[in-house]
Every structure is written in structure tokens, then in C-alpha cells.
Scaffold this active site. Structure first.
Site, PDB file in Angstrom:
ATOM      1  N   LYS A  63       0.823  -1.201   0.000  1.00 42.05           N
ATOM      2  CA  LYS A  63       0.000   0.000   0.000  1.00 42.05           C
ATOM      3  C   LYS A  63       0.860   1.256   0.000  1.00 42.05           C
ATOM      4  O   LYS A  63       0.657   2.159  -0.811  1.00 42.05           O
ATOM      5  CB  LYS A  63      -0.917  -0.033   1.230  1.00 42.05           C
ATOM      6  N   GLY A  67      -7.309  -8.204   5.982  1.00 40.57           N
ATOM      7  CA  GLY A  67      -8.069  -8.342   7.219  1.00 40.57           C
ATOM      8  C   GLY A  67      -7.300  -8.945   8.377  1.00 40.57           C
ATOM      9  O   GLY A  67      -7.850  -9.150   9.450  1.00 40.57           O
ATOM     10  N   HIS A  80      -8.087 -43.211  -5.286  1.00 43.00           N
ATOM     11  CA  HIS A  80      -8.426 -43.828  -6.573  1.00 43.00           C
ATOM     12  C   HIS A  80      -9.478 -43.007  -7.293  1.00 43.00           C
ATOM     13  O   HIS A  80      -9.361 -42.700  -8.482  1.00 43.00           O
ATOM     14  CB  HIS A  80      -8.921 -45.259  -6.325  1.00 43.00           C
ATOM     15  N   SER A  94      10.502 -43.608 -17.465  1.00 43.67           N
ATOM     16  CA  SER A  94       9.374 -42.744 -17.137  1.00 43.67           C
ATOM     17  C   SER A  94       9.217 -42.796 -15.620  1.00 43.67           C
ATOM     18  O   SER A  94       9.042 -43.876 -15.047  1.00 43.67           O
ATOM     19  CB  SER A  94       8.104 -43.237 -17.826  1.00 43.67           C
ATOM     20  N   ARG A  99      -2.695   2.702   9.018  1.00 45.66           N
ATOM     21  CA  ARG A  99      -2.972   1.409   8.375  1.00 45.66           C
ATOM     22  C   ARG A  99      -1.719   0.539   8.299  1.00 45.66           C
ATOM     23  O   ARG A  99      -0.624   1.043   8.136  1.00 45.66           O
ATOM     24  CB  ARG A  99      -3.462   1.620   6.942  1.00 45.66           C
ATOM     25  N   CYS A 122       5.264 -39.813 -15.518  1.00 39.13           N
ATOM     26  CA  CYS A 122       3.860 -40.117 -15.784  1.00 39.13           C
ATOM     27  C   CYS A 122       3.064 -40.259 -14.502  1.00 39.13           C
ATOM     28  O   CYS A 122       1.947 -40.730 -14.514  1.00 39.13           O
ATOM     29  CB  CYS A 122       3.726 -41.358 -16.659  1.00 39.13           C
ATOM     30  N   MET A 163      -4.452  -7.717   9.833  1.00 36.67           N
ATOM     31  CA  MET A 163      -3.879  -6.752  10.778  1.00 36.67           C
ATOM     32  C   MET A 163      -4.852  -5.599  10.987  1.00 36.67           C
ATOM     33  O   MET A 163      -5.913  -5.547  10.376  1.00 36.67           O
ATOM     34  CB  MET A 163      -2.525  -6.283  10.269  1.00 36.67           C
ATOM     35  N   ARG A 166      -3.641  -1.324  -6.617  1.00 34.47           N
ATOM     36  CA  ARG A 166      -2.876  -2.567  -6.507  1.00 34.47           C
ATOM     37  C   ARG A 166      -3.267  -3.467  -7.674  1.00 34.47           C
ATOM     38  O   ARG A 166      -4.294  -3.238  -8.321  1.00 34.47           O
ATOM     39  CB  ARG A 166      -3.146  -3.253  -5.179  1.00 34.47           C
ATOM     40  N   TYR A 198       9.908 -35.045 -21.297  1.00 31.51           N
ATOM     41  CA  TYR A 198       8.467 -34.784 -21.356  1.00 31.51           C
ATOM     42  C   TYR A 198       7.810 -35.032 -20.006  1.00 31.51           C
ATOM     43  O   TYR A 198       8.376 -35.693 -19.147  1.00 31.51           O
ATOM     44  CB  TYR A 198       7.789 -35.659 -22.431  1.00 31.51           C
TER      45      TYR A 198
END
Lengths: 937, 937
Positions: free
Chosen positions: B61, B140, B503, B825, B131, B892, B142, B381, B912
Site C-alpha cells: 500500500k 483483514g 483412486h 518414465s 494502516r 507419468c 492486521m 494494486r 516430457y
């Protein structure tokens, strides 16, 4: 399977080194000297081209014949075709080196000169044997041809010279049959067809109305030879070779060829012998022991191979060939009687056997022949022996100054010590049981020793029966932690399922119980108290006998007795020579080793045994084993099933004094030695009742409905308990459990310290740690509890807090974990499970098949997998010591009692190994050997 | 939780390097510039001591207020106490640096000068707000104090100047209450006691017979102030501070103090914000929007935060304070209407918002105030936005030339893409469902999207109901592989048990099904088709609605619609702006990334979806999933239960054509892309029937007795199936299974090659390999089968044989394994299980607790454990490429779809990642970000 050459022992702290993965040690490549000019090595007449160091080239037999000849001992002359010839033979399409024929010819002529006979001489022929001989003995795997050189002409000469036509024709008959088999490939009873030579021999005996071969006359045998040669011609389309040189080359080729036969290949694979070693072939002049009453043959050992006693031991037969001794038709005489019967040969034999033992500095197994009163040495080699004899011989020889103490230590296979400790069945008992068909099955020798008892099928029954004085064997499909008390009550355990590291096997070995495991032939119908095996049925209360050293299960009762060492160790009897040898060996081992040895023990009686076996501490006390004892199990169950922390704490408060008493008992036995106590480890489900009656009983005790209890039990069930809510995860979910256990430990330590004024050294160990933070949270509880107890008691006790390294993550994060741990103990059972992804229990389904297919060199739960699990251990050691150079390192998995694994632990620089009490002598010796080998290297 | 700075991408082959373990990356230490002289930074009047780059010192801020002031934008003057003050405050026993008071005084006087008012001036007082402001927003968490500077004297001045006594007394009343709360610690409704100020306010309203605060008069409020101050004196024993400077220092201390309050600490821990960052404190002159009809206040975004449309978006209220907008008592007006009502302010606001977006090169969230027609900027912001908006804004800005394409790629959180793909409930529907109390429970958002359907409780029912056209949700305690067909038939899955990687969750994500998992509030009595939740009961066929993006479960039916992107992707609708933005972003991502992306897919329809989502191949086809399809399951069961190899081969022969057809379908969809096919992996027990009826049915089919079948099923049960007879162990025990699968693969490949004339690239993958030899044995079968098939078909197809690295042993022995493997893999699901020793299924019991206790930073099954599992992967990569520099490497496991894990895979040098089809866009973007970050570094 070849013994690993240990790497030099690393220094303990190497803070700045990069961690390198364990690399597989390259197999020591064959020490291949530059290709020698010579292919054939002669011996005989007090000389030899080779010597004992040339086993690689000449095979064990050839090298020792050469050595004996060099020593001037009476050896029949001969020569050896080296293993290089074999290698050449196989790498050149079964062709020999060009110079071979010439060298063989020259060596052969030397034999002829030496012995004064010639090949094919119809007057007095030279006969030879052609034998295989590899670097290491491969008994019976390869072929041999005897009496080579006989033909229709020379047989007559032999008959004349020996004045024994029947002997000559019998030798000829045997030669044709053997040659046809080995060289011409007319094998024995293969397939449906009977061996044609055996059939012809039977027909001849029938014809003559006799039953024994020896009843056939020279004429009968002569007819048989004709018939045999006719069979050969029929089958091969060629005449039987009459020419001795042709016979010789045929036999040499056949013996080289037998290196690659199926059973030799299979044997080498089983024994880990490289296929490229090859065999040598020795051609030796025949000497006969069946030429008359002043001839004979025998085998002997320079010391008793069963007991190790320093006593010339063996047997012989006069007027006999070697095979007569083996065949058992005539009963051989004890070697001592030779002194009277053949005093000159006896005197010579005594001189030679003493000379050989002194020369080889090792107990020798010898074969000899007496030809008309004259002694010939046919073979000498290191004698095989029992574990008992191994210990006694090694120690005696060191005491006699023949070998050094270090050599003595290196000569005893550590596993052999197990035989010294176990109760034994008397030999006669076993023999008669076998004879009477009372051997029921043979399975895994999971816990050595011998035990007879009445069978029961439930752990509770074992406890009950034992309480009323019965000797019982517990028979189970498989065992579980619930069975612990029953296993303790039984004198032996027999299971139908599970491998060498099944629950039954592990616990049995820790308890020192006899155990035969995985007897797949047993059928134990669920819920019945009955056992079927090979069509026979046994009921509760029937007597069986288990030999856990051989894995044999016998029907009926067989007397057992404690071993000499055990009787002496626990003061029941004065020890004899074996006991003295054992004690000396252990003393020497303790002096030689770097590794400390500790025991895995949970109870004071186990601790007492462990101390007797040389434990320098306890490396693993599994607190959960204590939980099954007495009334504790119900408190434990209440604790587990508590719905609130308050309820749980209430149950824990009642457990505290019981657990404290357990620890006091342990500390009293072990003081001033360290005791490593592991906090609660197994999945809680293992403690819960599963049978409806047990659930109902507990529910009543707890004042809740059986349905609710059953639901709770069910809710704690896990799909993969090994990977579930266990280890330190329990202590993190229920910190109050760790608090109670820590309090029990430190209160017990303070009490014992005060009462006994002895040093007490608890080492608190947190199991199944994967992250530094887990350890930190548990460590905080332990230290805070310790401080509270010390303040209450006005007394401090030194202690350590450490962890098990039993998960791969712990190994690769060991640097972080060592920030909180004062010691690591490798839990290689679980580390092997997680590294391989194989459950110890379920692996039994395929591990045997894996070993068969050479996927695993050995069961990784029995012998540490150096390549995989060992890599992770190495990483953990290096990372751990990088963080904390004085980190104490040990191992408490089953591998801590395995000699090879102990060698690896030594090389890794661990501080101690911990194993079952009964394996401590083995561990002490294995640790000594590892240290000696490292110093030698 | 702070984003990891990626290491530079390693070169692929580094053959001679020593393997070093992955070291935890040190947390980037705070870039701490030398301690600045200045502690207080002024802003206002077109100048500022600080700027936007100083967020670390001034908080978000404060830095942005300074920046706006520098830009000459109308900002109320003020000053910021830097975070260094906070740090000093906490490291010096809550004392300030000595120079602070002087600096605050000077800055304060500057504000007075700037605004032309003075603190405590009874005529026209300066009022300020105090502030908090940390580096990152902690909304919210502080404290804040407004209207500071009011007292009994200045309130009168405010009343006069504003010509609004009610406003002045209301401000004073609020200030006293807020100050008492924040600074004096007289908190709100804590414990049993009501907030005394709220109670007094209520009494006053009751007294006056009114219901709203706004109905109280200035006189009422004045009385309340007196009463409030009396309460303060009663409670604290001290008078309420009247002196503005005392008020100011009190407020500053309270705001610094609030950095360490419980909820702020908890929030930081949750968000991974370091505790030592500290907060700044900004003191800003108050501006009021409630001074009359030409005053007002509002909030706005420079673009639509919901859709991303380039449209100034926001709302405002005239004659109001900020809190009135938030409180929702009056309905704010859309920002566009301001143009008419307050044209001068509107014009100014337009100019400023455009300026700000251009300046910050990012969509801004702004707060403004209009004081008597004059605009003040209170805050700006970076604006929060939906996933949809994130994509559109990033792409639009790049197209507008405001940012580069690389920046656009880095600005979209990969997970945000998920929102673009999922069907959605209409907003109105959700709101009314909530309002009507139809929200039943909230659990894990395991499979994003929205689905309404009629509930069924068994997989078979799901299949049946779906077959007759019903839309169903499958509700299960938990799911198992047997349920696959039912899951496929259902449009959503709801389970009572299981975590994000259960699962159900795994399969649902792979299938792209909506899934809410682990809804612990559900009770599903065993065997009944009924569901209880929060006292309500639902039966089979009742309608429920699942929002898998939020984890919410609603009663009743709610309309869903496919997302715009999905509709366009599959050609059901022409895409709009969002679709265009998505397409562009994906194109840019594909250009930027180094990692290839593949999909885990088992069926042609999944493959089709995968291709649409950008799959460049299949990285994992789980052949066992195919086994549950159609009639295959019974053949599979016959195969498993076969007593002999012949029986097994017979069943396999019947499976072959079915399996071949499966592969043909896959190859047709994927050609010419590579398809990695894994041979049979799960424990066989998973395929077997367990219910008595199912067993009886199968037994009849197989022509054996149900008892015998039940016994066989029982005999295959394992204690720890995850560590049991599965993976390549099956193919080694039953080589005929691998042979069948290889034949099916290669026959299918040849058929597709011939028919389609397209390149087919099968990659045969062997699972659960621990040793080189296992792979070798299986590889031999695959290659021999391939050669046979090619010879039969007269046609060759290029193929690879590789393995999964999913066991720690495989990782540390990767050099040996790479001798036989053409690709690795990483199966990080199993590798995580074994590395940690935690079963995915059972871990749900304690993993949430572990995350809570900060033992795990995240669920290791969702986000790759870089320190532990990552170390093993690093070892495997380095050892593997040492043996085979061109080794192809992929992943994978589920982690292949997790953005952070993808970043690690990139840094590790993998080729990959493979993930569920629906996560492919995420993977593509995450891969691009990883590459861009590495290039930046």
C-alpha cells in the site's frame, strides 16, 4: 556368489567429500598370467612341472598331485592338460592347440619311463585313468574314465602280471562299459530304454544262476566283454577302439566335453562358478588295490572331520578298489587297524599324513592305495568338516603354532557357529527315524536346533499346555504378533507359509526357538485342530520333531540335548575341548574386530542370554513386544480404541508402571551397557482382536457394545499396513503415547541407577522417520519428559535420542535428519521393503522364483542388497556424518546377523551391528573377519 | 510456499560428473539493501520519498501510494513507517529506533503543510488513518485505525467545517470504538461477554425507538461518545486519550503489534510468508466521501476481473464512506453512471485508471474518494481476477503491446486454466441453492467442473442407469478399479473417503469427471442404497449436484453448460474472445517450452480429448484399465485363476484380439505421435470378484465349484498389495502375459501402419522394475515377440522398450537399468509411496495432520517432494544418462500435471511430462513458465 573383496574401511568422518553412489564391485577378473608355453604338466618320481599354487591351471586335483610329487611322496606318475587347453577347446570350435599332441606324447612317454610299462604292451601294459579337475571341486558333475589302455591283447598281459584273470577281465568289462558311456555317449537308463550293458550283465547272471557280479567267473566276464563290444558296434556303427592312444584322445575329449554338460552348467550357476574357468584333465597311471591280501585302498582325514579332534581318522579295505569302499558291499575297517595288518604301509601313511597337514597347514582329506604292500597317494585336498570341527581345528592349529590366530579366525565360516549352540537330536535317533519313514517333509530351516513336542494349533493352547508342563510345538498357517506369547511358550514353531524372514522365522530366531517355516506340503484346515501331510493326519497332542538346522519334520518324539557349548555357557556343565575352542575363538574375534555387537532383545531373559553370547548392548528393544505380555494387551487395546485424548491418557497411565517395570528389568540385566529403546512402531491394528469372541470379551471389559467395537476395529484396517499409520506417525498423532514411553524409560533408568548404583544408558530411538521435522517433534517430547523425570527424581541419567533409517527418504535426507539425531540405526528390514517395493510377507510368493531366475543373488531380506539398499545406506552414512561427524551408526535389521552383510557394515564404517542374541557369536566372528580382511587389503 | 527459483536447465548428458544429491535450495535470503538512514517516507503533493519498487520497505500500500504521488496523481498526503521499524521493534523488545519520533514529527508536519490543517486544531483539524501494509497483501489480518485526531474539541471543528454535526459525531463515535478495540484491547464479542460498545449502541437505539444506526441523531451520538469513553475508563482504569499525538503513537504501536497477532501468524504460516518480513505502517490524511451529494467513494478495476474484458469496471456510492459500499446497506451504482452524475471526477478517474494500468502494465484494482467533486486516489494494486480473466487480460495486454508474450505467459497461474475447461453451473443457480439451504456439505474439490445427476451407489447401477439414458452421479464409500466402468458411465463421483490422490480422485481427473472426494459427513450404510448427510437422507435416484471446482455438494438439479473453451475446442460452438485468448496463450506456451507434453490415456476417446488439449503423445497407457471393459474382465479372471500355463495361455489367446483392438483404437487416434504402453501392473487380486454372487457366477462360467474359486481368490490376497506380486513381477512369473500384450501391441501397430499409412510409434514400458535383470527378461520377450510379429506381417514398426522408475532401488541402480532401457518414465506416485513408506490410500489418515503440523509443506502425492523423491529422481537421471546419454526421460505420475512439479522436471532436464488429458493445458503453460524462468535466471 563369489566372496566379495571388502573395500578398505573408510575413515569415519569425511565432511568435504561429495557423496558417490555405491558402485557394484567389479568381479575380480581372473588373475590370468601370460599364456604359458606349456599345455601339459607332468608329475611323478619325486618331481613335477606344477605345484599347489597352480590350481587355476591344473585344477585342484592336478595341482595337489604335482605338489605331493614334488614333496617326494609316492604318487603314481601322470600328467595334467591345463585349463587353458579347455578354454582353447571351447573358443576354437572344439579344436586343440597344435602343440598339444606333441606335449601329450612326451608326457606320456615320461610316464611309461617312470613306471616301466608301456601303453599297449601285451606283456605288461600301462593303464591310466583320465579324470577331470576344476579349480574348485565339482563333485560328480564331470566324467572320468578308468582302466584305459585295455584291449583284447593287453587284458591278457594284465591277467598274467596280476596272476588274476578274473580281475583283468572285470577291469576290461568295466572299461568298455564306462568308455561307451562317457566317450561314445551310450548313456545309462535314459528314457524308457534300459542301459543295454546293465541288461546284458543281468542276463549273464541269470544265465549263470548267480546274483552278485563277483560270482561271475573270468570266462563269464570275457563273454560279456565280447557282448559289450558287439553292443557298441550295433549302436554306433563302429568297432570299439582297440588302440590305446585312440582311447586316450577319446577320453580326453570326453572329459573336456563334460565341462559343458547340463548338470555341470547348472551346478556352476548354482555355485556362482564362472563358465570360462574350464577344467583340467589329469591322466594318471592306474594302481590297483585289489591284487591280493597285501593290497588295499582307503580314505582318511588328518583330523576327525566331525569333532575336529586331532586324531588320524578314516577307513580302508584290503584287496579292494576305491569304488568298493564307496559301494558299501563290504564294511571298511577303521584306519587304526591298518597298523597291525600292514605295519609298513601304516608307518608310511602316518609319516605322509603328518607331512601333508604340516605342509598345507590345513586338515587334509586323502585317498591312498596299497599295491602289494607299497603305499601310493592318489589325492589330497582340504577336508570338509562340521561346524564343530571347523572351530576346534582352527583353534587347535593356532595353538599348535601351525597357523596364526588371524588365519584361525578367517578359517571358520561364521554360520558354522550356529551349530555349536543349538540343541541336537542324537544321530542314531535321526537315522532310525529316516529308516522308518518318519521323515514327513522338508522345508525352510528358519530357526536352527532340534525340538520334539506335542503339536498345538493356537497360540493360546500353546500357553495353556506349556503352563501345565507339556512340551509343545506351535503349528500355524503363519504367525502374527498376536501369537508371540504362544511362540514363547512353545519349544518349536512349524508354519505352512512364509519365508526365511516371515514373522515366524524372525521371531523364532530372535527367541532362539527351533523353527521350520514355509512347509507347503502341510495342510491345516481353517478352524480345525488337525494337520495333513503327504496323506497322513496328525491331531492336537500328537508328537512331532523339528530339526530347524535341516528343515526336517519327523513324526514322533526324539530325544534332544543341549549342545556342549550351550551347556557350558550357561553353567549347566563343564565345557570340554569344543567349549574351550569356542571360547578362545570368540576371545580372538573380540580382539580383532572394530564393530561393536549388540542384541535385539525385548525381555530380561533375552537380555541375559544376549550378555552370555557377548552382547555389548541392546541395539533394538521393540517396546510393542512388551505389549503382548500379561494383562498389558488389554490396556493397549483400550488405549488404541479410546475415543478421546483423555480416555487414551487414562489407559496410558495404567500402562506406565507396567512398561516401566519392563524397562527396569532390561536395564538391570544390561547395565552398564547401552540399551536402545524404540518407541511404538507397528500399525495399531496388529494389537486389536479380530475374532468375534475376543471382540465381545474386550467390548464387555470396555463397557461398549461389541458392534461398536467391531466397527472401530474395522475402521482402523489399512489396505497396506506396512505403508500406513505406524512408526513415528503414531507418536505424532498421539504424542501422549511417546510421552508415556519416554516417562517409563527415564523413570526406570533413574530407579535402576539409584538401586543398583550402576550406569544406565538409555538410547531412545524414533522409528520410521522420513523428515527432520517428525524427528524434531518426537525428540522434543522425549527430552522434555526426560527433564521432567530428572527434576522429579533429583537425578540425571545420560541418554541419547536418535532415529532409525528405514525409509529411502530418510537416507537421502540424512544430513537434515542428523541435525536432530544423535545416532542412526539402519532398519534394513523396512529399508529393503521400501527400496525394493516388496513386502516381506508377500514377497515369499515370488522371491524363490526370482532367486532361481538369478534376478536376486539371494533373498534380500536375509542378505543385504549392497547394490541398492547399500547405496542408500552409503548415502545416509556420508550425509549424516557430514552434518554430525560423531554420529553413532548401527544396524538393527535382520541383516545385522548375516556375515556378508556384517562385512558390508564394517566397510561402511558403522559403529555396531545388532542382531538376535543367538546370532551374536556369528556376528562377532564375521566382524573380526571383516576387520582382518580390510587390514590385509 | 514461496516460488522456487529454478536452477539453470542442466545439459542433457553429463557423463563424467559425480552424482551429487539434490540439496535443498536455500531460501532466497531477503535482498536486504544496506540499512537505509530513513525510517519514515513521506508522500503527497506530487512527490514522494519512496516508489513502487520499495514494497519490501513500505508495504504494498505504502509503495503504491508513493508511486501514485510521484506520478502526480491526487493522493491524500501521508507518510509510511518502514518495515525496518517493525523489525527493529521486535528485535529490540518492542522499542523504536531513537530517530523515529523526530522523523514522524517531521513527516507529520509536512502532511499538515500539504493539506493545510493541523493535528488537534479545534477549528479545522487534520484527521488521519493509520494502516498496516505488508509486502504482500494479508487482507483483514492486521489492524487499522480511522478518524484519528478526533477529540472533544476537534469534533466540533469537524462538525463546523463539514457543516454536518451528525457526520462529525458519528466519526468520533466510530473512532472511540475502533481505538478502544485496536489500541486499548477492548475487543469485540470475545468469550461470553458481548462487546460493551455494541451493547451501548443497541441500548441507545432501543431508547430512541429506532432500528438503524443512521436513524440516531448527532445528539444521540454525542451521548454515545460520552458513554463509550466512560466504558473505556471503567475497563482500562485510564481516560480515553484526547491528545492526537498520543492517539497517533498508540495507533502506530497497535498496528506494529498486530503483525504478531494469532490470526496474522497463522495466515503467514498458511501462506508461507516469513515472520521476519514485518509490516509497514502508513499514516494518511483522512478524506471523506460522505460530506454531501458531490462527495462519494468507489472501487474499480481497470478491466473486468470476472471476464477480463477491457472495460473499466466498478461501483460507487455518492455521499458515502468506503465501509458503506462494503456493508451492503445501500446498493452501489455501476461505475459508468458516474459520467453523468460527476462528469469532472469521471473524466479525471478515466485519465488516472488508464495512466495507472499503463504505468504498472497490469490490471489495477483502485479505491477512490470524491470529496466535494474532487477526486482522491486512496489505493491501487494489482487486481485479483478469475482464471478466465487472467488468460484474457494477459493475452490482450500482450496483443496491445503493453507487455511481452513472455510476460503474458508468466502472468497466468497454470491452475487457472482448469476453470476454462470445466462445465459450469449458472451463477444464479448456485446462489439460489445456497440461499435455500441446499448446500449439503463441502469436501475435496478432487475433479473440477459441475455436474448434476441422480445418485446411484454401485458401479453396475451407474452403467445400467446410464445405458437407459439417465444422468447419474456415482456415490461410493471409496472407489476401486472394479468401479471403472461405472465411473465412466457417471457424470460425477462423490466419495465419503479418500484424499486428493485417492483412486476416485485420480481416475476422475484422468477421465475428466467431476469429483468431490473425502466427504466425511456422508454416511453410506453398507449394503443399503441410501445416503445420510447432516440429518437428511437421500435415496437412489435422488438428484444431487456436485461442484468439483469448489468441493460443494448441493441438493437437487442444477443446470450446467460446457465452458466456452470446451465448446469451441470440440467444435460445438464458435469460440469468442476467451477462446481466442486461450488459443493464443497455448500457442505461445508451445513456442516457449522445452518439455514435451503427453497424456495418460487408455481409451481412444481419452486419446481424442488429449490430442485436442495438445498432447504430443501418450505417456502412459495403463493396459489394465482396458481389462475392465466389456467382456474382457471375465477372460482376465480366467487367465488369473488358471491352474496351468496351458489354461492361462488359452485365456490369453482369447484376450489377444480384444487387447489388439484396444491398441488399434489408440494408435489410430494418436498416429503419428508416440504411445507408451505399460504392461500389466496391478496386483491380480484387484481383478477378482469378491462378492459371493460374483464368485458364484464366475465359477459357473469357469466350470469349477464356487468354494474352490473362493479359496483361490483368498489365496491371492496379500497383506500389502502395493508391495506385492505386481508390476513386472507378474510378467516374470507369467511371461505368457507379457508375450500376449506385446503381440497385441505390435500386431495393432502393424495393422494401423498398413491401413492408415501413418507412422505408429509404440513405446513398450515395463513397470515396477527394481533390477536390471527383471527388465532384461521382460525386454527379451518384447523384442522377440516384436520380431516374430514383424516377420509374420512382413512389415516393421519402430519401437522403444523402456521402464518406469518408481522404486528407490531403480533410481540408485539407474546406470545398470539404463543398459537395457531406451527410456525412463518416472512413476512418481509409487516412487513417493516407497520413498516415504506411505500408502496413498492409507496416508489420508494422517497426511492432513502432517500438513497442519508443517511436517509436509504439501501433500507429497499432489506436489512432488523435491527434497526426497526429487533427490532420487536426480540420481536416476544422472546415472541413467551416464550409461546412455540419449536416454529419453519422462514422468507419468500425477505430478506430471502439477505446475510446481513440472518446473522441477524441467530443471531436471526431462524430455516430457505426461498427465491427465484435462491437465494438458496446465502442463503446457507450466512447462513454458519453467523454460522462461530458467532463461531469465
Amino acid at each position: 556368489m563369489s566372496p566379495q573383496k571388502p573395500a578398505p574401511r573408510p575413515k569415519k568422518a569425511r565432511p568435504h567429500e561429495k557423496v558417490a553412489l555405491a558402485r557394484p564391485r567389479a568381479k575380480p577378473t581372473r588373475a590370468r598370467t601370460p599364456r604359458p608355453e606349456r599345455l601339459v604338466y607332468s608329475f611323478g618320481g619325486g618331481k613335477a612341472d606344477g605345484d599347489r599354487t597352480m590350481k587355476d591351471l591344473l585344477g585342484g586335483k592336478g595341482a595337489n598331485l604335482a605338489e605331493m610329487s614334488r614333496l617326494g611322496l609316492p604318487v603314481p606318475p601322470g600328467f595334467t592338460l591345463s585349463t587353458e587347453v579347455c578354454t582353447h577347446f571351447y573358443s576354437h570350435g572344439r579344436k586343440y592347440p597344435t602343440s598339444l599332441e606333441r606335449e601329450v606324447q612326451a608326457a606320456h612317454e615320461q610316464v611309461e619311463r617312470e613306471i616301466g610299462k608301456r601303453f599297449g604292451d601285451a606283456a605288461d601294459p600301462l593303464l591310466v585313468s583320465v579324470r577331470s579337475g576344476a579349480r574348485v571341486s565339482m563333485p560328480g558333475m564331470m566324467d572320468t574314465v578308468l582302466n584305459l589302455g585295455l584291449n583284447d591283447a593287453t587284458v591278457e598281459g594284465l591277467a598274467r602280471v596280476s596272476s588274476n584273470p578274473r580281475f583283468a577281465w572285470d577291469a576290461y568289462r568295466r572299461f568298455v562299459q564306462m568308455y561307451a558311456d562317457v566317450v561314445l555317449g551310450l548313456k545309462g537308463d535314459h528314457g524308457d530304454e534300459r542301459n543295454p550293458f546293465a541288461a546284458a550283465l543281468d542276463r549273464k547272471k541269470h544265465e549263470r544262476g548267480v546274483t552278485l557280479d563277483t560270482e561271475l567267473t573270468a570266462a563269464d566276464l570275457k563273454e560279456l566283454v565280447t557282448e559289450f563290444k558287439w553292443i557298441v558296434q550295433q549302436r554306433t556303427g563302429r568297432r570299439f577302439p582297440e588302440e590305446p592312444r585312440e582311447q586316450l584322445w577319446g577320453a580326453i575329449g570326453a572329459v573336456f566335453g563334460s565341462w559343458e554338460n547340463d548338470r555341470a552348467r547348472a551346478y556352476r550357476e548354482m555355485q556362482g562358478i564362472p563358465h570360462d574357468w574350464g577344467t583340467a584333465v589329469s591322466v594318471v597311471a592306474m594302481v590297483y588295490g585289489n591284487l591280493g591280501p597285501d593290497s588295499g585302498t582307503g580314505v582318511a582325514f588328518t583330523r576327525d572331520p566331525a569333532t575336529g579332534e586331532r586324531k588320524f581318522y578314516g577307513e580302508y579295505l584290503m584287496n579292494a578298489q576305491g569304488e568298493d569302499v564307496v559301494a558299501g558291499i563290504r564294511t571298511p575297517l577303521p584306519i587304526g587297524t591298518l597298523e597291525k595288518g600292514s605295519p609298513r604301509a601304516w608307518k608310511e601313511l602316518q609319516r605322509i599324513q603328518q607331512r601333508l597337514e604340516k605342509h598345507f597347514r590345513e586338515m587334509q582329506d586323502i585317498e591312498f592305495m596299497i599295491k602289494s604292500g607299497r603305499l601310493f597317494m592318489l589325492q589330497c585336498r582340504t577336508g570338509k568338516r562340521t561346524g564343530l570341527a571347523a572351530v576346534r581345528i582352527a583353534v587347535d592349529m593356532a595353538e599348535e603354532g601351525l597357523i596364526s590366530r588371524e588365519e584361525a579366525l578367517l578359517r571358520v565360516p561364521p554360520e558354522a557357529l550356529d551349530q555349536l549352540l543349538k540343541p541336537i537330536f542324537e544321530r542314531k535317533e535321526v537315522e532310525s527315524a529316516r529308516k522308518e519313514g518318519r521323515l514327513l517333509t522338508r522345508a525352510l530351516n528358519a530357526g536352527p536346533g532340534a525340538a520334539s513336542g506335542r503339536i498345538v494349533f493356537r497360540a493360546e493352547d500353546a500357553t495353556e499346555w506349556a503352563a501345565r508342563g507339556e512340551t509343545v510345538l506351535l503349528v500355524r498357517q503363519e504367525t502374527s504378533p498376536e501369537d508371540i506369547r504362544g511362540m514363547q511358550a512353545a519349544c518349536g514353531i512349524l508354519t505352512a507359509r512364509g519365508g526365511m524372514t516371515s514373522h515366524a522365522a524372525l521371531v523364532a530366531r530372535q527367541m532362539g526357538k527351533v523353527c521350520v517355516a514355509g512347509a507347503g506340503e502341510l495342510e491345516i484346515p481353517h478352524g480345525e485342530r488337525v494337520l495333513h501331510v503327504r496323506g497322513r493326519t496328525f491331531h492336537e497332542g500328537d508328537w512331532l520333531s523339528l530339526d530347524g538346522s535341516t528343515g526336517e519334520v519327523f513324526e514322533g518324539r526324539m530325544a534332544t540335548q543341549p549342545s556342549e557349548v550351550m551347556a557350558a555357557l550357561f553353567g549347566h556343565a563343564k565345557g570340554g575341548a569344543l567349549w574351550k575352542a569356542y571360547s578362545k575363538l570368540m576371545k580372538w574375534a573380540d580382539e580383532a574386530r572394530d564393530l561393536a555387537v549388540r542384541a535385539n532383545a525385548d525381555q530380561p531373559d533375552q537380555a541375559r542370554v544376549a550378555v552370555a553370547f557377548g552382547a555389548e548392548g541392546i541395539g533394538l528393544c521393540r517396546t510393542e513386544h512388551m505389549f503382548f505380555d500379561g494383562d498389558k494387551i488389554d490396556l493397549v487395546r483400550e488405549m488404541i480404541l479410546a475415543e478421546t485424548t483423555a480416555e487414551r491418557e487414562e489407559a496410558l497411565a495404567r500402562l506406565l508402571p507396567l512398561q516401566r517395570a519392563d524397562f527396569e528389568g532390561l536395564f538391570v540385566e544390561m547395565a552398564p551397557r547401552p540399551v536402545t529403546i524404540r518407541s511404538l512402531d507397528p500399525p495399531l491394528h496388529e494389537f486389536l482382536p479380530h475374532e468375534p469372541e475376543a471382540i465381545a470379551a474386550l467390548a464387555e471389559k470396555m463397557g461398549i457394545s461389541p458392534e461398536r467395537l467391531a466397527a472401530k476395529v474395522e475402521s482402523l484396517r489399512e489396505l497396506n499396513p506396512m505403508l500406513g499409520h505406524r512408526g513415528c506417525r503414531l507418536g505424532i498423532s498421539y504424542p501422549e503415547i511417546t510421552t508415556m514411553q519416554a516417562r517409563a524409560v527415564f523413570e526406570a533408568a533413574c530407579n535402576v541407577r539409584r538401586k543398583l548404583r550402576k550406569t544406565v544408558k538409555p538410547e531412545f530411538m524414533i522409528p520410521l522417520v522420513a523428515t527432520r521435522r517428525e524427528l524434531e517433534l518426537q525428540e522434543r517430547i522425549v527430552r522434555e519428559t526426560a527433564e521432567k523425570v530428572f527434576a522429579e527424581q533429583g537425578l540425571r541419567v545420560p541418554y541419547l535420542v536418535g532415529t532409525m533409517i528405514e525409509l529411502p527418504r530418510a537416507a537421502v535426507c540424512a544430513d537434515e535428519i542428523a541435525e536432530r539425531a544423535e545416532f542412526f540405526s539402519f532398519g534394513t528390514n523396512d529399508l529393503t521393503q521400501t527400496t525394493y517395493g516388496i513386502s516381506r510377507d508377500d514377497g515369499a510368493r515370488f522371491i524363490p522364483h526370482y532367486i532361481e531366475q538369478e534376478i536376486f543373488p539371494a533373498d534380500p531380506f536375509a542378505q543385504l542388497d549392497v547394490r541398492g539398499v547399500g547405496s542408500l545406506m552409503r548415502i545416509a552414512v556420508e550425509l549424516g556424518r557430514r552434518t554430525r561427524p560423531d554420529l553413532k551408526l548401527g544396524i538393527c535389521g535382520e541383516h545385522g546377523g548375516d556375515p556378508r552383510s556384517i562385512g558390508f557394515c564394517h566397510d561402511l564404517g558403522l559403529d555396531y551391528v545388532s542382531c538376535s542374541p543367538h546370532r551374536l557369536p556369528i556376528a562377532r566372528l564375521a566382524a573380526a573377519q571383516a576387520a582382518l580382511r580390510a587390514r590385509q587389503a
